[in-house]
Design a protein around this motif. Structure first.
Motif, PDB file in Angstrom:
ATOM      1  N   LEU A  74       0.848  -1.188   0.000  1.00  0.00           N
ATOM      2  CA  LEU A  74       0.000   0.000   0.000  1.00  0.00           C
ATOM      3  C   LEU A  74       0.883   1.236   0.000  1.00  0.00           C
ATOM      4  CD1 LEU A  74      -2.669  -1.040   2.661  1.00  0.00           C
ATOM      5  CD2 LEU A  74      -2.915  -1.031   0.183  1.00  0.00           C
ATOM      6  N   THR A  75       0.437   2.263  -0.693  1.00  0.00           N
ATOM      7  CA  THR A  75       1.151   3.538  -0.716  1.00  0.00           C
ATOM      8  C   THR A  75       0.521   4.439   0.337  1.00  0.00           C
ATOM      9  OG1 THR A  75       1.606   3.292  -3.071  1.00  0.00           O
ATOM     10  CG2 THR A  75       1.816   5.503  -2.137  1.00  0.00           C
ATOM     11  N   PRO A  76       1.291   4.810   1.358  1.00  0.00           N
ATOM     12  CA  PRO A  76       0.713   5.654   2.406  1.00  0.00           C
ATOM     13  C   PRO A  76       0.622   7.110   1.963  1.00  0.00           C
ATOM     14  CG  PRO A  76       3.013   5.272   2.861  1.00  0.00           C
ATOM     15  CD  PRO A  76       2.675   4.460   1.630  1.00  0.00           C
ATOM     16  N   GLU A  77      -0.259   7.848   2.604  1.00  0.00           N
ATOM     17  CA  GLU A  77      -0.262   9.302   2.480  1.00  0.00           C
ATOM     18  C   GLU A  77       0.771   9.824   3.467  1.00  0.00           C
ATOM     19  OE1 GLU A  77      -4.048  11.293   2.641  1.00  0.00           O
ATOM     20  OE2 GLU A  77      -5.054   9.504   1.887  1.00  0.00           O
ATOM     21  N   ILE A  78       1.290  11.004   3.209  1.00  0.00           N
ATOM     22  CA  ILE A  78       2.265  11.604   4.108  1.00  0.00           C
ATOM     23  C   ILE A  78       1.725  12.943   4.574  1.00  0.00           C
ATOM     24  CG2 ILE A  78       4.612  12.510   4.324  1.00  0.00           C
ATOM     25  CD1 ILE A  78       5.407  10.439   2.159  1.00  0.00           C
ATOM     26  N   SER A  79       1.740  13.133   5.903  1.00  0.00           N
ATOM     27  CA  SER A  79       1.262  14.384   6.481  1.00  0.00           C
ATOM     28  C   SER A  79       2.075  14.688   7.733  1.00  0.00           C
ATOM     29  CB  SER A  79      -0.220  14.263   6.834  1.00  0.00           C
ATOM     30  OG  SER A  79      -0.689  15.428   7.457  1.00  0.00           O
ATOM     31  N   ASN A  80       2.616  15.896   7.795  1.00  0.00           N
ATOM     32  CA  ASN A  80       3.391  16.329   8.967  1.00  0.00           C
ATOM     33  C   ASN A  80       4.498  15.355   9.341  1.00  0.00           C
ATOM     34  OD1 ASN A  80       1.801  18.677   9.271  1.00  0.00           O
ATOM     35  ND2 ASN A  80       0.254  17.495  10.367  1.00  0.00           N
ATOM     36  N   GLY A  81       5.174  14.803   8.349  1.00  0.00           N
ATOM     37  CA  GLY A  81       6.286  13.901   8.603  1.00  0.00           C
ATOM     38  C   GLY A  81       5.896  12.512   9.056  1.00  0.00           C
ATOM     39  N   ARG A  82       4.611  12.198   8.970  1.00  0.00           N
ATOM     40  CA  ARG A  82       4.136  10.859   9.347  1.00  0.00           C
ATOM     41  C   ARG A  82       3.468  10.191   8.159  1.00  0.00           C
ATOM     42  NH1 ARG A  82       1.155  11.077  15.173  1.00  0.00           N
ATOM     43  NH2 ARG A  82       0.161  12.942  14.396  1.00  0.00           N
ATOM     44  N   LEU A  83       3.536   8.865   8.172  1.00  0.00           N
ATOM     45  CA  LEU A  83       2.832   8.072   7.163  1.00  0.00           C
ATOM     46  C   LEU A  83       1.434   7.783   7.677  1.00  0.00           C
ATOM     47  CD1 LEU A  83       5.599   5.419   6.416  1.00  0.00           C
ATOM     48  CD2 LEU A  83       5.193   7.571   5.232  1.00  0.00           C
ATOM     49  N   MET A  84       0.456   7.804   6.778  1.00  0.00           N
ATOM     50  CA  MET A  84      -0.919   7.430   7.115  1.00  0.00           C
ATOM     51  C   MET A  84      -1.327   6.313   6.162  1.00  0.00           C
ATOM     52  SD  MET A  84      -2.755  11.120   7.793  1.00  0.00           S
ATOM     53  CE  MET A  84      -2.845  11.473   6.054  1.00  0.00           C
ATOM     54  N   VAL A  85      -1.697   5.166   6.751  1.00  0.00           N
ATOM     55  CA  VAL A  85      -2.053   4.015   5.928  1.00  0.00           C
ATOM     56  C   VAL A  85      -3.067   3.155   6.688  1.00  0.00           C
ATOM     57  CG1 VAL A  85      -0.112   2.597   6.754  1.00  0.00           C
ATOM     58  CG2 VAL A  85      -1.068   2.178   4.479  1.00  0.00           C
ATOM     59  N   ARG A  86      -3.971   2.529   5.948  1.00  0.00           N
ATOM     60  CA  ARG A  86      -4.986   1.659   6.563  1.00  0.00           C
ATOM     61  C   ARG A  86      -4.511   0.208   6.542  1.00  0.00           C
ATOM     62  NH1 ARG A  86      -9.340   4.171   8.147  1.00  0.00           N
ATOM     63  NH2 ARG A  86      -9.764   6.213   7.264  1.00  0.00           N
ATOM     64  N   VAL A  87      -4.765  -0.487   7.633  1.00  0.00           N
ATOM     65  CA  VAL A  87      -4.410  -1.902   7.729  1.00  0.00           C
ATOM     66  C   VAL A  87      -5.404  -2.702   6.887  1.00  0.00           C
ATOM     67  CG1 VAL A  87      -4.170  -3.875   9.287  1.00  0.00           C
ATOM     68  CG2 VAL A  87      -3.507  -1.588  10.059  1.00  0.00           C
ATOM     69  N   PRO A  88      -4.923  -3.573   6.004  1.00  0.00           N
ATOM     70  CA  PRO A  88      -5.852  -4.377   5.193  1.00  0.00           C
ATOM     71  C   PRO A  88      -6.742  -5.261   6.070  1.00  0.00           C
ATOM     72  CG  PRO A  88      -3.621  -4.484   4.312  1.00  0.00           C
ATOM     73  CD  PRO A  88      -3.531  -3.817   5.652  1.00  0.00           C
ATOM     74  N   THR A  89      -8.036  -5.143   5.863  1.00  0.00           N
ATOM     75  CA  THR A  89      -9.010  -5.888   6.663  1.00  0.00           C
ATOM     76  C   THR A  89      -8.787  -7.393   6.599  1.00  0.00           C
ATOM     77  OG1 THR A  89     -10.640  -4.135   6.462  1.00  0.00           O
ATOM     78  CG2 THR A  89     -11.491  -6.337   6.915  1.00  0.00           C
TER      79      THR A  89
END
Length: 110
Positions: A52-67
């Motif tokens: 998965l390609t995470p989003e990046i915001s404020n120096g952090r990665l944001m990604v959802r865990v696959p269900t």
């Protein structure tokens, strides 16, 4: 490199996931965001990882865990895979998050 820390969507430090939850959002700090990594999710029985390609915001990665990985009470590993300008690539960091067991909800299926 500082220690990798995961947070939930409310910004609380995350020490575990819960079986049968759906697509929880992780905020991950402590890994480089340049170049942007891919996050590869898997558990010990996975034959392939889920990239998965995470989003990046404020120096952090944001990604959802696959269900689909949360159908099992097995720890989930996330490898951070980087591709560089010289076209080389490698896994630089890996973390593992425990998954607490919970009975399967009524109506759910594997």
């Amino acid at each position: 490199m500082s220690r990798i820390i995961c947070y939930d969507s409310d910004g609380n430090k995350l020490n575990n996931l819960v079986q049968w939850d759906k697509n929880p959002l992780l905020l991950i700090s402590g890994v480089p965001v340049e170049p942007a990594p891919e996050c590869h999710f898997y558990n010990k029985y996975s034959k392939v990882s889920i990239p998965l390609t995470p989003e990046i915001s404020n120096g952090r990665l944001m990604v959802r865990v696959p269900t689909e990985l949360l159908q099992y009470d097995l720890p989930i590993s996330i490898s951070f895979y980087y591709t560089y300008q010289d076209e080389s690539s490698s896994t630089e960091y890996t973390i593992t998050i425990p998954v607490y067991p919970k009975p399967m909800p009524d109506g759910a299926s594997r």
